[in-house]
Design a protein around this motif. Structure first.
Motif, PDB file in Angstrom:
ATOM      1  N   ASN A 188      54.925 -22.238  14.485  1.00  0.00           N
ATOM      2  CA  ASN A 188      54.682 -23.625  14.790  1.00  0.00           C
ATOM      3  C   ASN A 188      53.165 -23.668  15.117  1.00  0.00           C
ATOM      4  O   ASN A 188      52.767 -22.620  15.571  1.00  0.00           O
ATOM      5  CB  ASN A 188      55.526 -24.221  15.689  1.00  0.00           C
ATOM      6  N   ARG A 189      52.563 -24.862  14.783  1.00  0.00           N
ATOM      7  CA  ARG A 189      51.248 -24.933  14.894  1.00  0.00           C
ATOM      8  C   ARG A 189      50.663 -24.692  16.357  1.00  0.00           C
ATOM      9  O   ARG A 189      49.712 -24.207  16.564  1.00  0.00           O
ATOM     10  CB  ARG A 189      50.792 -26.282  14.255  1.00  0.00           C
TER      11      ARG A 189
ATOM     12  N   LEU B 202      40.813 -24.113   9.467  1.00  0.00           N
ATOM     13  CA  LEU B 202      41.883 -24.079   8.444  1.00  0.00           C
ATOM     14  C   LEU B 202      42.730 -25.322   8.432  1.00  0.00           C
ATOM     15  O   LEU B 202      42.683 -25.927   7.487  1.00  0.00           O
ATOM     16  CB  LEU B 202      42.331 -22.983   8.143  1.00  0.00           C
ATOM     17  N   TYR B 203      43.297 -25.760   9.384  1.00  0.00           N
ATOM     18  CA  TYR B 203      43.964 -26.579  10.034  1.00  0.00           C
ATOM     19  C   TYR B 203      43.589 -27.439  11.134  1.00  0.00           C
ATOM     20  O   TYR B 203      44.079 -27.095  12.477  1.00  0.00           O
ATOM     21  CB  TYR B 203      45.486 -26.114  10.141  1.00  0.00           C
ATOM     22  N   PRO B 204      42.781 -28.311  10.990  1.00  0.00           N
ATOM     23  CA  PRO B 204      42.456 -28.996  12.343  1.00  0.00           C
ATOM     24  C   PRO B 204      43.344 -29.983  12.699  1.00  0.00           C
ATOM     25  O   PRO B 204      44.330 -30.179  12.026  1.00  0.00           O
ATOM     26  CB  PRO B 204      41.150 -29.951  11.705  1.00  0.00           C
ATOM     27  N   ALA B 205      43.424 -30.475  13.949  1.00  0.00           N
ATOM     28  CA  ALA B 205      44.319 -31.208  14.430  1.00  0.00           C
ATOM     29  C   ALA B 205      44.828 -32.392  13.635  1.00  0.00           C
ATOM     30  O   ALA B 205      46.099 -32.881  13.625  1.00  0.00           O
ATOM     31  CB  ALA B 205      44.227 -31.744  16.068  1.00  0.00           C
ATOM     32  N   SER B 206      43.951 -32.861  12.915  1.00  0.00           N
ATOM     33  CA  SER B 206      44.332 -33.976  12.140  1.00  0.00           C
ATOM     34  C   SER B 206      44.843 -33.954  10.772  1.00  0.00           C
ATOM     35  O   SER B 206      45.560 -34.621  10.197  1.00  0.00           O
ATOM     36  CB  SER B 206      42.911 -34.769  11.680  1.00  0.00           C
TER      37      SER B 206
ATOM     38  N   THR C  76      32.889 -28.815  13.689  1.00  0.00           N
ATOM     39  CA  THR C  76      33.158 -29.504  14.706  1.00  0.00           C
ATOM     40  C   THR C  76      34.447 -29.002  15.298  1.00  0.00           C
ATOM     41  O   THR C  76      35.024 -29.391  16.122  1.00  0.00           O
ATOM     42  CB  THR C  76      33.693 -30.892  14.042  1.00  0.00           C
ATOM     43  N   CYS C  77      34.849 -27.316  14.876  1.00  0.00           N
ATOM     44  CA  CYS C  77      35.912 -26.802  15.449  1.00  0.00           C
ATOM     45  C   CYS C  77      35.690 -26.593  17.206  1.00  0.00           C
ATOM     46  O   CYS C  77      34.715 -25.965  17.493  1.00  0.00           O
ATOM     47  CB  CYS C  77      35.977 -25.661  14.628  1.00  0.00           C
ATOM     48  N   PRO C  78      36.605 -26.940  17.745  1.00  0.00           N
ATOM     49  CA  PRO C  78      36.747 -26.705  19.212  1.00  0.00           C
ATOM     50  C   PRO C  78      36.536 -25.369  19.585  1.00  0.00           C
ATOM     51  O   PRO C  78      36.331 -25.101  20.835  1.00  0.00           O
ATOM     52  CB  PRO C  78      37.833 -27.717  19.786  1.00  0.00           C
ATOM     53  N   ILE C  79      36.890 -24.329  18.761  1.00  0.00           N
ATOM     54  CA  ILE C  79      37.206 -22.930  19.171  1.00  0.00           C
ATOM     55  C   ILE C  79      36.105 -22.158  18.645  1.00  0.00           C
ATOM     56  O   ILE C  79      35.620 -21.316  19.356  1.00  0.00           O
ATOM     57  CB  ILE C  79      38.448 -22.349  18.437  1.00  0.00           C
ATOM     58  N   CYS C  80      35.607 -22.365  17.369  1.00  0.00           N
ATOM     59  CA  CYS C  80      34.598 -21.344  16.996  1.00  0.00           C
ATOM     60  C   CYS C  80      33.299 -21.966  16.430  1.00  0.00           C
ATOM     61  O   CYS C  80      32.672 -21.525  15.919  1.00  0.00           O
ATOM     62  CB  CYS C  80      35.082 -20.407  15.772  1.00  0.00           C
ATOM     63  N   GLY C  81      33.251 -23.511  16.514  1.00  0.00           N
ATOM     64  CA  GLY C  81      32.226 -24.269  15.825  1.00  0.00           C
ATOM     65  C   GLY C  81      31.122 -24.461  16.673  1.00  0.00           C
ATOM     66  O   GLY C  81      30.587 -25.502  17.002  1.00  0.00           O
ATOM     67  N   GLY C  82      30.292 -23.537  16.777  1.00  0.00           N
ATOM     68  CA  GLY C  82      28.890 -23.264  17.136  1.00  0.00           C
ATOM     69  C   GLY C  82      28.943 -23.960  18.784  1.00  0.00           C
ATOM     70  O   GLY C  82      29.531 -23.861  19.630  1.00  0.00           O
TER      71      GLY C  82
END
Ligand SMILES: [Zn+2]
Length: 252
Positions: A129-130, A174-178, A240-246
């Motif tokens: 699960n995600r 790869l799979y943003p929350a949206s 814009t990734c909250p985990i790895c995005g700059g």
């Protein structure tokens, strides 16, 4: 130094030039965390144990059910109702008593992941699960641990090797929350050999990493089980990734 018994048990690994005794010793000295002991985790753990990974930590809170037996190859009818990690540990010990197995009969949570990802050399995500995948991805990035992620549904599967310090994207890129929840075999059917192929690929990638082979970091591999073809795609980092995005990433 391998014992005579180990030299025999692992002789097929030792005959591979790029593994040999140094690679086998690295496997024996390694610690792998496998999260989820279902359709992906059972073949993955089986190959990692038989190949001689020295320490395996198995995390799953679920019990074996009748509907699991179509694809979860470490369990039999007599195991229904028992904890998956307990039954899996028993089978894996029968396959290879050399392996030191730790069982955690609990769901992946912030506390358990922080403790156990930190002490592992690599993490194999075999969950379904995600939300749990997000959590594992986040902790692997925070703790700078390589992650092998797999998923399967119907006749399709995918696998992805992630290295937090590299310049590619992460699972949440790869799979943003949206985006709708990706491949998940609990709410859709799954062809048993397909999930076996993906679980075996996860074990292969972990062995590849632990024996110092070149790795396809950040390259999504998707398998079509009806035409038997793999496709590859690079996974870029999302700004814009909250985990790895700059600058937007919530690193700590
Ligand atoms: Zn990301």
């Amino acid at each position: 130094m391998l014992t005579d018994q180990q030299a025999l048990r692992y002789s097929s690994n030792l005959l591979i030039d790029s593994i040999g005794e140094p690679g086998q010793q690295r496997l024996l000295d390694s610690q792998v965390l496998i999260i989820g002991l279902g359709g992906l985790g059972t073949p993955a753990s089986q190959y990692l144990a038989s190949s001689g990974v020295g320490q395996l930590t198995l995390m799953d809170h679920d019990n074996v059910s009748l509907s699991n037996l179509q694809r979860q190859t470490l369990y039999g009818s007599a195991d229904i109702g028992s904890l998956k990690v307990t039954q899996a540990a028993q089978r894996l010990s029968e396959i290879n008593p050399d392996v030191d197995i730790t069982t955690l009969s609990q769901a992946a949570s912030e506390d358990t992941l922080r403790d156990h990802i930190g002490t592992s050399d690599i993490v194999v995500d075999c969950t379904d699960n995600r939300d749990t995948r997000y959590l594992i991805n986040r902790y692997c990035y925070w703790l700078n641990k390589p992650l092998i992620s797999g998923a399967a549904r119907g006749f399709n599967g995918q696998v992805l090797a992630l290295k937090p310090s590299a310049d590619h994207g992460c699972y949440q890129c790869l799979y943003p929350a949206s985006v709708k929840e990706p491949l998940n075999c609990t709410n859709a059917g799954i062809a048993a050999p397909v999930v076996g192929i993906i679980g075996a690929m996860q074990a292969l990638l972990a062995i590849q990493y632990l024996t110092l082979h070149e790795m396809p970091w950040g390259r999504l591999k998707s398998f079509d089980g009806l035409i038997h073809r793999w496709q590859k795609a690079e996974l870029p980092k999302s700004t814009t990734c909250p985990i790895c995005g700059g600058e937007h990433a919530n690193n700590r």
